[in-house]
Enzyme design. Structure first.
Site, PDB file in Angstrom:
ATOM      1  N   LYS A  53       0.833  -1.202   0.000  1.00 24.55           N
ATOM      2  CA  LYS A  53       0.000   0.000   0.000  1.00 24.55           C
ATOM      3  C   LYS A  53       0.867   1.252   0.000  1.00 24.55           C
ATOM      4  O   LYS A  53       0.623   2.206  -0.744  1.00 24.55           O
ATOM      5  CB  LYS A  53      -0.934   0.001   1.226  1.00 24.55           C
ATOM      6  CG  LYS A  53      -2.006  -1.079   1.162  1.00 24.55           C
ATOM      7  CD  LYS A  53      -2.791  -1.208   2.466  1.00 24.55           C
ATOM      8  CE  LYS A  53      -3.766  -2.373   2.397  1.00 24.55           C
ATOM      9  NZ  LYS A  53      -4.515  -2.584   3.647  1.00 24.55           N
ATOM     10  N   GLN A  97      -4.188  -1.035   9.812  1.00 21.48           N
ATOM     11  CA  GLN A  97      -4.187  -2.385   9.252  1.00 21.48           C
ATOM     12  C   GLN A  97      -4.808  -3.371  10.245  1.00 21.48           C
ATOM     13  O   GLN A  97      -4.486  -3.362  11.432  1.00 21.48           O
ATOM     14  CB  GLN A  97      -2.741  -2.797   8.894  1.00 21.48           C
ATOM     15  CG  GLN A  97      -2.620  -4.123   8.165  1.00 21.48           C
ATOM     16  CD  GLN A  97      -3.274  -4.129   6.773  1.00 21.48           C
ATOM     17  OE1 GLN A  97      -3.417  -3.098   6.136  1.00 21.48           O
ATOM     18  NE2 GLN A  97      -3.669  -5.295   6.321  1.00 21.48           N
ATOM     19  N   ASP A 120     -10.673   3.297   4.459  1.00 19.35           N
ATOM     20  CA  ASP A 120     -11.022   1.866   4.441  1.00 19.35           C
ATOM     21  C   ASP A 120     -12.541   1.659   4.374  1.00 19.35           C
ATOM     22  O   ASP A 120     -13.007   0.562   4.077  1.00 19.35           O
ATOM     23  CB  ASP A 120     -10.515   1.193   5.726  1.00 19.35           C
ATOM     24  CG  ASP A 120      -9.259   0.371   5.484  1.00 19.35           C
ATOM     25  OD1 ASP A 120      -9.109  -0.175   4.381  1.00 19.35           O
ATOM     26  OD2 ASP A 120      -8.440   0.261   6.420  1.00 19.35           O
TER      27      ASP A 120
HETATM   28  N1  GUN Z   1      -6.719  -6.439   6.543  1.00 24.00           N
HETATM   29  C1  GUN Z   1      -7.105  -7.182   5.480  1.00 24.00           C
HETATM   30  N2  GUN Z   1      -7.677  -6.407   4.524  1.00 24.00           N
HETATM   31  C2  GUN Z   1      -7.643  -5.148   5.009  1.00 24.00           C
HETATM   32  C3  GUN Z   1      -8.087  -3.905   4.489  1.00 24.00           C
HETATM   33  O1  GUN Z   1      -8.636  -3.779   3.373  1.00 24.00           O
HETATM   34  N3  GUN Z   1      -7.875  -2.829   5.288  1.00 24.00           N
HETATM   35  C4  GUN Z   1      -7.289  -2.919   6.511  1.00 24.00           C
HETATM   36  N4  GUN Z   1      -7.139  -1.802   7.224  1.00 24.00           N
HETATM   37  N5  GUN Z   1      -6.882  -4.054   7.019  1.00 24.00           N
HETATM   38  C5  GUN Z   1      -7.049  -5.162   6.277  1.00 24.00           C
END
Ligand code: GUN
Length: 291
Positions: A53, A97, A120
């Site tokens: 990311k 995350q 998110d």
């Molecule tokens: N863990 C797995 N997928 C995601 C996501 O799309 N966003 C976040 N913040 N954590 C995750």
């Protein structure tokens, strides 16, 4: 042989457009968009995702601020950091995350994020906007990425039987709402579903988001279906999805590969959401990127 829904190639194209749009803003003297990424602990998969990311942000000119907190960080400290980022004018998006270590209350953390920076889309305000089909909310990244991928390949969703396997908070649930928004007839299956195959065989569009390798076999897929694989698992050192790709691709009209399908689209959707958060602050700026 089916059409391969190439999320990597589409991502490259969209990210190039995002990069141009960011450059257009910064060349006029505006600051670059910025995303704060918080990782708590050392989960190896989470570290890989966060790295991807951050790299994707930097490549398109979005500044990424990284906060790597230790596994035993107290909840109060994390909430304090989020509070600071919520009020920092220079921060457009905040991503924590998941999953978080067990001693931290995930709900409390999600509720603490400013909904205007919740790229998110997990805050109840944004989930509520998804229910209400209110355009100015943030749609969670994986559902949004899948929606963009289907649209790009001209796959009509309206009136189709969409079957989603997996009812998780990050993918299955918000995706079911987004597919309803697109006027599909939606079925959501989960671990208590009595006869999974009975449902998957009805699917015009079958989307699996369970993390169970090879769960979806060819005899569970209708001829000519579109198959979207959200799973990412490691089997004997190899990355595989929820779908038995080699066999299912012979039966499906179209299918996403793993890797190179939904994964890159999720990251691209994060960039789209971050740009959306940024532009909201500069609402007089024009846009070429949707949504
Ligand atoms: N863990 C797995 N997928 C995601 C996501 O799309 N966003 C976040 N913040 N954590 C995750």
């Amino acid at each position: 042989m089916s059409v391969i829904l190439d999320g990597k190639a589409l991502s490259r194209k969209i990210r190039e457009e995002i990069k141009k749009e960011v450059e257009n803003f910064t060349s006029k003297g505006f600051r670059a968009p910025s995303l704060a990424v918080i990782l708590v602990g050392e989960d190896p998969a989470s570290k890989v995702y966060v790295n991807n990311k951050r790299k994707a942000c930097e490549k398109v000119g979005i500044k990424s601020l990284f906060y790597h907190l230790s596994e035993n960080t107290e909840e109060e400290k994390l909430l304090g950091l989020i509070y600071e980022l919520n009020t920092n004018e220079e921060v457009d998006g905040i991503l924590v995350q998941l999953p978080l270590p067990k001693h931290i209350d995930q709900t409390k953390v999600i509720l603490s994020i400013n909904p205007e920076k919740d790229v998110d889309g997990f805050h109840p305000e944004n989930m509520g906007k998804l229910v209400g089909q209110i355009e100015d909310g943030f749609i969670p990244c994986t559902p949004l990425g899948i929606d963009i991928l289907l649209k790009h390949y001209g796959i009509e969703v309206q009136g189709k039987d969409v079957v989603i396997v997996g009812a998780g908070f990050i993918v299955g649930r918000p995706l079911s709402l987004l597919m309803l928004w697109r006027n599909a007839t939606v079925t959501v299956c989960h671990i208590y579903t009595k006869d999974l195959k009975k449902h998957t065989l009805q699917a015009d569009i079958l989307i699996s988001a369970t993390g169970v390798p090879y769960l979806i076999k060819e005899d569970m897929v209708k001829d000519g279906a579109v198959v979207v694989d959200v799973g990412i698992s490691k089997v004997n050192g190899k990355i595989v999805g929820d779908v038995d790709f080699e066999k299912v691709k012979e039966k499906a009209y179209a299918i996403t590969p793993v890797p190179g399908g939904v994964g890159p689209m999720t990251v691209t959707a994060l960039l789209i959401n971050t740009l959306k958060a940024y532009k909201r602050k500069f609402s007089h700026l024009s846009s070429t990127i949707n949504p």
